[in-house]
Motif scaffolding. Sequence first.
Motif, PDB file in Angstrom:
ATOM      1  N   ILE A  50       0.818  -1.221   0.000  1.00 41.80           N
ATOM      2  CA  ILE A  50       0.000   0.000   0.000  1.00 41.80           C
ATOM      3  C   ILE A  50       0.849   1.267   0.000  1.00 41.80           C
ATOM      4  O   ILE A  50       0.476   2.264  -0.615  1.00 41.80           O
ATOM      5  CB  ILE A  50      -1.008  -0.009   1.183  1.00 41.80           C
ATOM      6  N   ALA A  51       1.993   1.240   0.662  1.00 40.77           N
ATOM      7  CA  ALA A  51       2.863   2.422   0.689  1.00 40.77           C
ATOM      8  C   ALA A  51       3.389   2.729  -0.712  1.00 40.77           C
ATOM      9  O   ALA A  51       3.442   3.889  -1.121  1.00 40.77           O
ATOM     10  CB  ALA A  51       4.017   2.212   1.667  1.00 40.77           C
ATOM     11  N   PHE A  52       3.761   1.684  -1.444  1.00 41.36           N
ATOM     12  CA  PHE A  52       4.274   1.887  -2.805  1.00 41.36           C
ATOM     13  C   PHE A  52       3.173   2.400  -3.730  1.00 41.36           C
ATOM     14  O   PHE A  52       3.401   3.291  -4.547  1.00 41.36           O
ATOM     15  CB  PHE A  52       4.862   0.581  -3.355  1.00 41.36           C
ATOM     16  N   ILE A  53       1.975   1.841  -3.571  1.00 41.06           N
ATOM     17  CA  ILE A  53       0.835   2.302  -4.380  1.00 41.06           C
ATOM     18  C   ILE A  53       0.549   3.770  -4.083  1.00 41.06           C
ATOM     19  O   ILE A  53       0.313   4.570  -4.993  1.00 41.06           O
ATOM     20  CB  ILE A  53      -0.415   1.433  -4.114  1.00 41.06           C
ATOM     21  N   GLY A  54       0.591   4.151  -2.819  1.00 43.43           N
ATOM     22  CA  GLY A  54       0.390   5.549  -2.434  1.00 43.43           C
ATOM     23  C   GLY A  54       1.466   6.449  -3.014  1.00 43.43           C
ATOM     24  O   GLY A  54       1.170   7.554  -3.494  1.00 43.43           O
ATOM     25  N   PHE A  55       2.700   5.981  -2.985  1.00 42.85           N
ATOM     26  CA  PHE A  55       3.803   6.751  -3.565  1.00 42.85           C
ATOM     27  C   PHE A  55       3.581   6.952  -5.065  1.00 42.85           C
ATOM     28  O   PHE A  55       3.750   8.057  -5.587  1.00 42.85           O
ATOM     29  CB  PHE A  55       5.130   6.031  -3.311  1.00 42.85           C
TER      30      PHE A  55
END
Length: 93
Positions: A50-55
């Motif tokens: 999820i952090a990568f998708i948000g980035f």
Amino acid sequence: SRGFRTKRSMKNPSTWEFAQKHFGRLWYKSAPWTAIVSSLVMLYSMGRNIAFIGFCGGCVVVIQLAVIIILGIITNSALKRNFTDEGIPQKNI
């Protein structure tokens, strides 16, 4: 009215119409490329955490904002080339 709103574009109806048409033409040409790049970035993020998708989503927002700012600068420059500071058309229009 909505649209490309700067001091220069809102001088009078002529500058307003010029700015709307100019920005619209630029947006029409750049929007498909912006959509493709945005889609590719988000497709790349599929299946990641999820952090990568948000980035990646944040990167898409920054890319799209940069395109709009660049188109605004180009449109304002075109206004400056084609109209005096008082909004009177230059002879080259």
